[in-house]
Scaffold this active site. Structure first.
Site, mmCIF file in Angstrom:
data_model
loop_
_atom_site.group_PDB
_atom_site.id
_atom_site.type_symbol
_atom_site.label_atom_id
_atom_site.label_comp_id
_atom_site.label_asym_id
_atom_site.label_seq_id
_atom_site.Cartn_x
_atom_site.Cartn_y
_atom_site.Cartn_z
ATOM 1 N N HIS A 99 -9.034 9.294 17.048
ATOM 2 C CA HIS A 99 -8.400 9.838 15.836
ATOM 3 C C HIS A 99 -9.516 10.006 14.804
ATOM 4 O O HIS A 99 -9.739 9.157 13.943
ATOM 5 C CB HIS A 99 -7.317 8.870 15.336
ATOM 6 C CG HIS A 99 -6.725 9.272 14.009
ATOM 7 N ND1 HIS A 99 -5.976 10.393 13.834
ATOM 8 C CD2 HIS A 99 -6.802 8.687 12.790
ATOM 9 C CE1 HIS A 99 -5.594 10.486 12.567
ATOM 10 N NE2 HIS A 99 -6.088 9.467 11.908
ATOM 11 N N ARG B 247 -13.948 8.324 9.069
ATOM 12 C CA ARG B 247 -13.127 7.155 9.390
ATOM 13 C C ARG B 247 -14.000 6.018 9.916
ATOM 14 O O ARG B 247 -13.741 4.859 9.689
ATOM 15 C CB ARG B 247 -12.038 7.538 10.385
ATOM 16 C CG ARG B 247 -11.020 8.533 9.803
ATOM 17 C CD ARG B 247 -9.948 8.865 10.822
ATOM 18 N NE ARG B 247 -8.972 9.837 10.313
ATOM 19 C CZ ARG B 247 -8.946 11.120 10.661
ATOM 20 N NH1 ARG B 247 -9.841 11.609 11.492
ATOM 21 N NH2 ARG B 247 -8.021 11.916 10.181
ATOM 22 N N ASN C 137 -13.607 -3.049 8.082
ATOM 23 C CA ASN C 137 -12.310 -3.421 8.642
ATOM 24 C C ASN C 137 -12.396 -4.440 9.769
ATOM 25 O O ASN C 137 -11.370 -4.983 10.176
ATOM 26 C CB ASN C 137 -11.578 -2.166 9.138
ATOM 27 C CG ASN C 137 -10.846 -1.485 7.985
ATOM 28 O OD1 ASN C 137 -10.351 -2.164 7.089
ATOM 29 N ND2 ASN C 137 -10.796 -0.180 7.987
ATOM 30 N N GLY D 238 0.804 -1.221 0.000
ATOM 31 C CA GLY D 238 0.000 0.000 0.000
ATOM 32 C C GLY D 238 0.838 1.273 0.000
ATOM 33 O O GLY D 238 2.071 1.239 0.064
ATOM 34 N N GLN D 239 0.121 2.393 -0.038
ATOM 35 C CA GLN D 239 0.826 3.664 -0.229
ATOM 36 C C GLN D 239 1.544 4.143 1.039
ATOM 37 O O GLN D 239 2.585 4.788 0.944
ATOM 38 C CB GLN D 239 -0.108 4.725 -0.794
ATOM 39 C CG GLN D 239 -1.367 4.967 -0.003
ATOM 40 C CD GLN D 239 -1.740 6.440 -0.019
ATOM 41 O OE1 GLN D 239 -1.042 7.239 -0.605
ATOM 42 N NE2 GLN D 239 -2.823 6.791 0.655
ATOM 43 N N ASP E 138 -1.393 13.456 14.229
ATOM 44 C CA ASP E 138 -2.179 14.606 14.690
ATOM 45 C C ASP E 138 -1.315 15.531 15.539
ATOM 46 O O ASP E 138 -1.439 16.753 15.474
ATOM 47 C CB ASP E 138 -3.385 14.110 15.492
ATOM 48 C CG ASP E 138 -4.198 13.102 14.709
ATOM 49 O OD1 ASP E 138 -4.512 13.380 13.545
ATOM 50 O OD2 ASP E 138 -4.485 12.014 15.249
ATOM 51 N N ARG F 29 -9.951 5.012 3.524
ATOM 52 C CA ARG F 29 -10.987 6.051 3.527
ATOM 53 C C ARG F 29 -10.940 6.827 2.208
ATOM 54 O O ARG F 29 -9.890 7.289 1.789
ATOM 55 C CB ARG F 29 -10.764 7.007 4.703
ATOM 56 C CG ARG F 29 -11.763 8.150 4.717
ATOM 57 C CD ARG F 29 -12.025 8.674 6.110
ATOM 58 N NE ARG F 29 -11.019 9.585 6.595
ATOM 59 C CZ ARG F 29 -11.277 10.818 7.067
ATOM 60 N NH1 ARG F 29 -12.517 11.270 7.085
ATOM 61 N NH2 ARG F 29 -10.309 11.561 7.534
ATOM 62 N N VAL G 38 -2.463 1.453 12.652
ATOM 63 C CA VAL G 38 -2.484 2.722 11.907
ATOM 64 C C VAL G 38 -3.751 2.836 11.051
ATOM 65 O O VAL G 38 -4.261 3.924 10.817
ATOM 66 C CB VAL G 38 -1.220 2.841 11.023
ATOM 67 C CG1 VAL G 38 -1.252 4.092 10.154
ATOM 68 C CG2 VAL G 38 0.039 2.843 11.885
#
Ligand code: LMR
Length: 309
Positions: free
Chosen positions: A181, A92, A99, A10-11, A153, A86, A123
């Site tokens: 979060h 979220r 998930n 993933g990114q 954050d 997302r 994460v």
């Protein structure tokens, strides 16, 4: 140090891996395992090729896999990035049910294959509740070994203090992110500089920064997420030098917050993945009201998935 990264193709992983392998974070080289789902294996092979061609100084060995046993066996640290991402317009918490299955599987794999001393950083969003789910499915691993991610954050708040209040990054200490979060999180600078009063627009900027990045990039933050992850694990491993930082941690009655949930709270970290919650800070009434709203949201998130346990 055996480190597993899920969502390896993933990114965020693509930004995180070079940072992880190019500095001596753990005072030793890293045995890296990248896990992803079967449909991503070809992409992961490409990542492996790039890793080979990079000759990173702190990479000792590399495994790419979609097999849970191979991925989770004998690891020291798991960084759980993999999850349903997302997209623009989503909160979220819209990711919760999507998930749940992923974190159920990963929690079970941690429980079945990892050592009880493994440390886990979650994460993927919604981080606090995903961390709670993972923890619920790995009863062999102490809850304090799990942390959820809010360091990004904190970095966003540090940037705001520089940009709007002319503070110097190297002076900024003891700033806190409380709660979930999410768009209810509560930034707090009162333990850094009680003369700086964050206004509603500042609070909203921090709460919505992730969404603002998604709106522009059409992808969630990756470079800044990776940067914060490195800071989180570096401080978790080496200690925070008496500085108060923010981790999402399993609450056991600090500040009379409800128990059995992961809440972003002030901690001090010590050597070798130890930390303690700083539970005697003064919280002004406006901040407390906002924190209670964020915790109510966390409770609702847990309520939405509890029946799936
Ligand atoms: C962030 O804060 O940038 C990430 O959690 C991605 C998101 O969904 O906002």
């Amino acid at each position: 140090m055996k480190v597993l990264i899920t969502g390896g193709a993933g990114q965020i992983a693509y930004s995180l891996i070079p940072l992880l392998l190019s500095s001596n974070i753990f005072n030793t080289k890293i045995d890296l395992i990248l896990l992803d789902i079967e449909p991503c294996m070809e992409k992961l092979e490409g990542v492996k090729m790039e890793l080979e061609d990079s000759n990173f100084e702190y990479l000792n060995s590399l495994i790419i896999t979609s097999d849970l046993k191979t991925a989770f066996s004998d690891i020291d640290l798991a960084i759980l990035l993999g999850g349903f991402p997302r997209l623009p317009g989503m909160e979220r918490k819209d990711l919760l049910e999507k998930n749940f299955e992923i974190f159920k599987i990963q929690g079970t794999a941690l429980n079945d294959y990892a050592k009880p001393s493994v440390k886990v950083l979650v994460v993927a969003n919604p981080v606090n509740t995903n961390c709670w789910i993972t923890n619920k499915f790995s009863p062999n691993i102490p809850s304090e070994n799990f942390t959820s991610y809010s360091y990004l954050d904190q970095e966003r708040l540090a940037y705001l203090l520089q940009n709007k209040y002319n503070q110097r990054y190297e002076d900024i200490k003891n700033i806190i992110i409380w709660g979930n979060h999410s768009s209810t999180m509560v930034p707090d600078v009162s333990n850094y500089n009680s003369e700086i009063k964050l206004d509603n627009s500042d609070i909203s900027t921090i709460q919505n920064r992730g969404a603002s990045v998604i709106e522009k990039r059409k992808l969630s933050s990756a470079m800044s997420a990776a940067n914060g992850i490195i800071k989180h694990i570096t401080k978790w491993f080496h200690g925070s030098d008496d500085e108060i930082i923010s981790f999402g941690v399993y609450n056991t009655n600090s500040y009379k917050f409800p128990e059995d949930m992961f809440i972003s709270m002030p901690v001090k970290a010590y050597e070798n993945f130890k930390y303690s919650v700083i539970d005697d800070l003064e919280i002004d009434s406006k901040t407390r009201t906002l924190i209670d709203i964020s915790i109510k949201e966390l409770k609702e998130e847990i309520y939405l998935v509890k029946h799936l346990l």
